[in-house]
Design a protein around this motif. Structure first.
Motif: not given
Ligand SMILES: [Zn+2]
Length: 131
Positions: A100-115
């Motif tokens: 779950a922690s990895l998924a949360a980090v991944n979600q954050h990275l996705d948001a950064q890449v989108n931004k």
């Protein structure tokens, strides 16, 4: 109608025709059920928080609260469904936490890449300036 108890699972009250043993005497014969059990009606009590919320549904406070709720639902969907955590065959709580922690980090990275998009890849040197 006669009170016939509470259905705790569905949070509702049960009412039954008092003349179910002699349906011919029922004043509401047309509305009443011809079955041997008689007509049954369920009502929701006023303390059911699913129906009668503390915050009125048409209020601005409700809209703000619900907007937060939908963002939580989107996050859970992203972690559980998109990163397929639900399909992980894990039992240990520590492993669940780790994934779950990895998924949360991944979600954050996705948001950064989108931004940041293209400029992020340039900064990291992953693509050429000419590309
Ligand atoms: Zn009846």
């Amino acid at each position: 109608m006669k009170y016939w108890g509470v259905d705790r699972k569905r949070s509702r009250l049960k009412w039954r025709c008092p003349l179910y043993k002699c349906p011919d005497m029922c004043a509401q014969k047309k509305l009443c059920s011809p079955s041997s059990y008689g007509r049954v009606i369920h009502t929701k009590p006023k303390d059911d928080l699913r129906l009668f919320t503390k915050t009125p549904r048409d209020s601005k406070a409700w809209k703000i609260k619900f907007a937060k709720r939908t963002s939580v639902e989107r996050t859970l969907k992203r972690i559980l469904v998109d990163y397929t955590i639900e399909r992980a065959r894990l039992r240990a709580e520590k492993r669940w936490f780790w994934i779950a922690s990895l998924a949360a980090v991944n979600q954050h990275l996705d948001a950064q890449v989108n931004k940041l998009g293209h400029s992020l890849f340039l900064k990291l040197g992953l693509i050429d300036k000419t590309a």
